[in-house]
Write an enzyme that holds these catalytic residues in place. Structure first.
Site, PDB file in Angstrom:
ATOM      1  N   HIS A 165     -16.790   3.923 -17.339  1.00 22.90           N
ATOM      2  CA  HIS A 165     -16.278   4.594 -18.534  1.00 22.90           C
ATOM      3  C   HIS A 165     -17.052   4.207 -19.779  1.00 22.90           C
ATOM      4  CE1 HIS A 165     -12.860   4.892 -15.707  1.00 22.90           C
ATOM      5  NE2 HIS A 165     -12.856   6.121 -16.177  1.00 22.90           N
ATOM      6  N   ASP A 213       0.834  -1.191   0.000  1.00 20.87           N
ATOM      7  CA  ASP A 213       0.000   0.000   0.000  1.00 20.87           C
ATOM      8  C   ASP A 213       0.874   1.247   0.000  1.00 20.87           C
ATOM      9  OD1 ASP A 213      -3.168   0.308   0.848  1.00 20.87           O
ATOM     10  OD2 ASP A 213      -1.926   2.085   1.248  1.00 20.87           O
ATOM     11  N   PHE A 232      -6.217  13.098 -20.907  1.00 20.54           N
ATOM     12  CA  PHE A 232      -7.621  13.297 -21.224  1.00 20.54           C
ATOM     13  C   PHE A 232      -8.288  11.919 -21.051  1.00 20.54           C
ATOM     14  CE2 PHE A 232      -8.205  17.805 -22.201  1.00 20.54           C
ATOM     15  CZ  PHE A 232      -6.947  18.208 -21.779  1.00 20.54           C
ATOM     16  N   ASN A 233      -9.041  11.396 -22.003  1.00 16.75           N
ATOM     17  CA  ASN A 233      -9.750  10.139 -21.712  1.00 16.75           C
ATOM     18  C   ASN A 233      -8.960   8.924 -22.174  1.00 16.75           C
ATOM     19  OD1 ASN A 233     -11.819  12.271 -21.445  1.00 16.75           O
ATOM     20  ND2 ASN A 233     -13.160  10.539 -21.096  1.00 16.75           N
ATOM     21  N   ARG A 274     -15.290  14.331 -25.932  1.00 17.82           N
ATOM     22  CA  ARG A 274     -14.076  14.046 -25.154  1.00 17.82           C
ATOM     23  C   ARG A 274     -12.941  13.731 -26.123  1.00 17.82           C
ATOM     24  NH1 ARG A 274     -16.657  16.098 -21.966  1.00 17.82           N
ATOM     25  NH2 ARG A 274     -17.293  15.443 -19.881  1.00 17.82           N
ATOM     26  N   TYR A 331     -11.719  14.669  -6.714  1.00 15.75           N
ATOM     27  CA  TYR A 331     -10.723  13.863  -7.429  1.00 15.75           C
ATOM     28  C   TYR A 331      -9.715  14.774  -8.127  1.00 15.75           C
ATOM     29  CZ  TYR A 331      -8.700  11.298 -11.319  1.00 15.75           C
ATOM     30  OH  TYR A 331      -7.818  10.786 -12.228  1.00 15.75           O
ATOM     31  N   ILE A 373     -26.944   7.513 -22.979  1.00 18.37           N
ATOM     32  CA  ILE A 373     -26.192   8.703 -23.412  1.00 18.37           C
ATOM     33  C   ILE A 373     -26.566   9.844 -22.473  1.00 18.37           C
ATOM     34  CG2 ILE A 373     -25.937  10.406 -25.279  1.00 18.37           C
ATOM     35  CD1 ILE A 373     -26.495   8.090 -27.253  1.00 18.37           C
ATOM     36  N   ARG A 391     -24.836  14.095 -16.960  1.00 20.74           N
ATOM     37  CA  ARG A 391     -24.294  13.715 -15.659  1.00 20.74           C
ATOM     38  C   ARG A 391     -23.776  14.986 -14.981  1.00 20.74           C
ATOM     39  NH1 ARG A 391     -19.891   8.974 -16.121  1.00 20.74           N
ATOM     40  NH2 ARG A 391     -18.679  10.690 -16.931  1.00 20.74           N
TER      41      ARG A 391
HETATM   42  N1  UFG Z   1     -20.993   8.815 -20.781  1.00 19.90           N
HETATM   43  C1  UFG Z   1     -22.264   8.504 -21.224  1.00 19.90           C
HETATM   44  N2  UFG Z   1     -22.818   7.353 -20.752  1.00 19.90           N
HETATM   45  C2  UFG Z   1     -22.187   6.520 -19.892  1.00 19.90           C
HETATM   46  C3  UFG Z   1     -20.889   6.856 -19.460  1.00 19.90           C
HETATM   47  C4  UFG Z   1     -20.323   8.024 -19.919  1.00 19.90           C
HETATM   48  O1  UFG Z   1     -22.880   9.224 -21.998  1.00 19.90           O
HETATM   49  O2  UFG Z   1     -22.780   5.493 -19.494  1.00 19.90           O
HETATM   50  C5  UFG Z   1     -20.367  10.052 -21.281  1.00 19.90           C
HETATM   51  C6  UFG Z   1     -19.955  11.019 -20.205  1.00 19.90           C
HETATM   52  O3  UFG Z   1     -21.000  11.910 -19.932  1.00 19.90           O
HETATM   53  C7  UFG Z   1     -18.747  11.701 -20.849  1.00 19.90           C
HETATM   54  C8  UFG Z   1     -18.173  10.642 -21.772  1.00 19.90           C
HETATM   55  O4  UFG Z   1     -19.174   9.668 -21.932  1.00 19.90           O
HETATM   56  O5  UFG Z   1     -19.173  12.761 -21.633  1.00 19.90           O
HETATM   57  C9  UFG Z   1     -16.950   9.981 -21.206  1.00 19.90           C
HETATM   58  O6  UFG Z   1     -17.254   9.544 -19.887  1.00 19.90           O
HETATM   59  P1  UFG Z   1     -16.258   8.655 -19.040  1.00 19.90           P
HETATM   60  O7  UFG Z   1     -16.965   8.351 -17.757  1.00 19.90           O
HETATM   61  O8  UFG Z   1     -15.771   7.535 -19.864  1.00 19.90           O
HETATM   62  O9  UFG Z   1     -15.035   9.612 -18.785  1.00 19.90           O
HETATM   63  P2  UFG Z   1     -15.026  11.062 -18.141  1.00 19.90           P
HETATM   64  O10 UFG Z   1     -14.813  12.033 -19.262  1.00 19.90           O
HETATM   65  O11 UFG Z   1     -16.174  11.325 -17.266  1.00 19.90           O
HETATM   66  O12 UFG Z   1     -13.819  10.899 -17.155  1.00 19.90           O
HETATM   67  C10 UFG Z   1     -12.497  10.919 -17.582  1.00 19.90           C
HETATM   68  C11 UFG Z   1     -11.629  10.121 -16.636  1.00 19.90           C
HETATM   69  C12 UFG Z   1     -11.609  10.736 -15.267  1.00 19.90           C
HETATM   70  C13 UFG Z   1     -11.220  12.170 -15.369  1.00 19.90           C
HETATM   71  C14 UFG Z   1     -12.156  12.864 -16.320  1.00 19.90           C
HETATM   72  C15 UFG Z   1     -11.774  14.293 -16.509  1.00 19.90           C
HETATM   73  O13 UFG Z   1     -12.132   8.822 -16.528  1.00 19.90           O
HETATM   74  O14 UFG Z   1     -10.670  10.067 -14.469  1.00 19.90           O
HETATM   75  O15 UFG Z   1     -12.086  12.227 -17.598  1.00 19.90           O
HETATM   76  O16 UFG Z   1     -12.877  14.987 -17.032  1.00 19.90           O
HETATM   77  F1  UFG Z   1     -11.322  12.772 -14.168  1.00 19.90           F
END
Ligand code: UFG
Length: 327
Positions: A188, A50, A168-169, A220, A140, A206, A280
């Site tokens: 994700h 850890d 980014f993603n 993204r 976070y 979506i 979201r």
């Molecule tokens: N999304 C959907 N449906 C889902 C899941 C996600 O429409 O079931 C959308 C989200 O709204 C977002 C996009 O898909 O627009 C990507 O979402 P993710 O959850 O895959 O990723 P995020 O952009 O929310 O998060 C990522 C990283 C995080 C980081 C963040 C920074 O996973 O660790 O980018 O914005 F903090």
């Protein structure tokens, strides 16, 4: 170099460890296996531990004669960080300070840190360059920003070299389909959509279709996990005492949620039903990197620049490992 990869059994960490090994480095993964997977680490290369165990970390740094650390270990569920910030500050911030203490104690002065575009919060404009204000909108993102700040102070005071790489993603999987994304719970987009293709979910939701983007869904910048890994290695090899690198890692290209879903339909040949729900909370409409600094400083050019090959690599992993590493 002898490199310790914290979070080396996790998604990005395991890909980086593998690429580091292929580049000729001697690599040890340090992971508590809370979210990591034993099977994601090369045989004999996992040290279970850890971040909060400072003594163990110091023993490992000394015992394995570690030259540099790649630090991926962190909790990374944005939503959970809002409802349980203590868990995030404790694990991500206190855990990292424990790692930095162990490095101080053992005179390890090089670190590549896994940061995030979440440190920018709601961007003033896109694409996002490194000079934009860092104003996270969730705990976070704050935990990652606090660590960036600590690294800058440590570098100046103690002569360390560090790189904070703001992803980014992260998306996709290794070319051979042996390593990939396996989160529990999965939140994700790409793995969730591919789980629909596998028949493990009925539909994808979506989040928002009336946002101020061309098709109304969130945009993204999806960057391939092996491209992220190669940027870490370039950064590591550049670190000298006093080096401070803070770079975005993205492709500079935005893809909407609807485009991701369509790419998954094209790649898998499955229908993939989609339903629309409200956006979201805290999701910015568009996040796209200006990654020109990484290109200049690291010579980093991502090999994956469009969504389809990224999804193809992810599909190869998910199709061959429908239950992730537990298969
Ligand atoms: N999304 C959907 N449906 C889902 C899941 C996600 O429409 O079931 C959308 C989200 O709204 C977002 C996009 O898909 O627009 C990507 O979402 P993710 O959850 O895959 O990723 P995020 O952009 O929310 O998060 C990522 C990283 C995080 C980081 C963040 C920074 O996973 O660790 O980018 O914005 F903090």
């Amino acid at each position: 170099m002898n490199v310790l990869v914290t979070g080396g059994a996790g998604y990005v960490g395991s890909h980086a460890a593998r690429l580091l090994t292929a580049a000729g480095h001697d690599v040890w993964a340090y992971d508590n296996l809370v979210f990591g997977h034993r099977a994601a680490v090369a045989p004999g290369r996992l040290i279970e531990g850890d971040l909060l165990d400072k003594e163990k970390l110091a023993d490992v740094l000394r015992g394995k004669r570690i030259d540099a650390v790649m630090h991926f270990a962190a909790f990374a569920y944005v939503g959970e960080s809002v409802t349980d910030p203590a868990k995030y500050y404790h694990n991500n911030v206190v855990g990292t300070l424990s790692l930095l203490d162990a490095m101080l104690k053992t005179d390890v002065k090089r670190i590549v840190f896994s940061s995030t575009c979440a440190t920018y919060g709601e961007p003033e404009s896109v694409p996002i360059g490194e000079t934009q204000p860092q104003a996270p909108v969730n705990p976070y993102g704050y935990t990652k920003l606090v660590i960036e700040r600590a690294l800058a102070d440590y570098a100046r005071a103690y002569g360390w070299g560090y790189a904070a790489l703001r992803y980014f993603n992260a998306a996709g999987a290794s070319a051979d389909g042996d390593l990939g994304e396996d989160h529990d719970p999965e939140t994700h987009l790409i793995p969730l959509v591919l789980q629909v293709a596998l028949g493990r979910r009925e539909h994808i939701t979506i989040f928002g279709d009336k946002l101020p983007t061309p098709d109304g869904s969130c945009i993204r910048d999806y960057v391939h996990v092996d491209d992220l890994a190669s940027a870490h290695i370039s950064a590591l090899e550049k670190l000298k005492p006093g080096t401070e690198l803070r770079c975005n890692l993205g492709t500079g290209r935005g893809t909407s949620v609807k485009e991701v879903v369509q790419a998954c339909r094209d790649v898998t040949g499955h229908d993939i039903p989609a339903k629309v729900a409200p956006p979201r909370a805290g999701d910015p409409p568009a996040l796209i990197a200006d990654a020109s600094l990484a290109r200049r400083e690291l010579g980093w050019v991502p090999r994956f620049t469009s969504i389809k090959p990224i999804v193809e690599s992810a599909w190869k992993w998910h199709e061959s490992h429908p239950n992730g590493f537990d298969a």
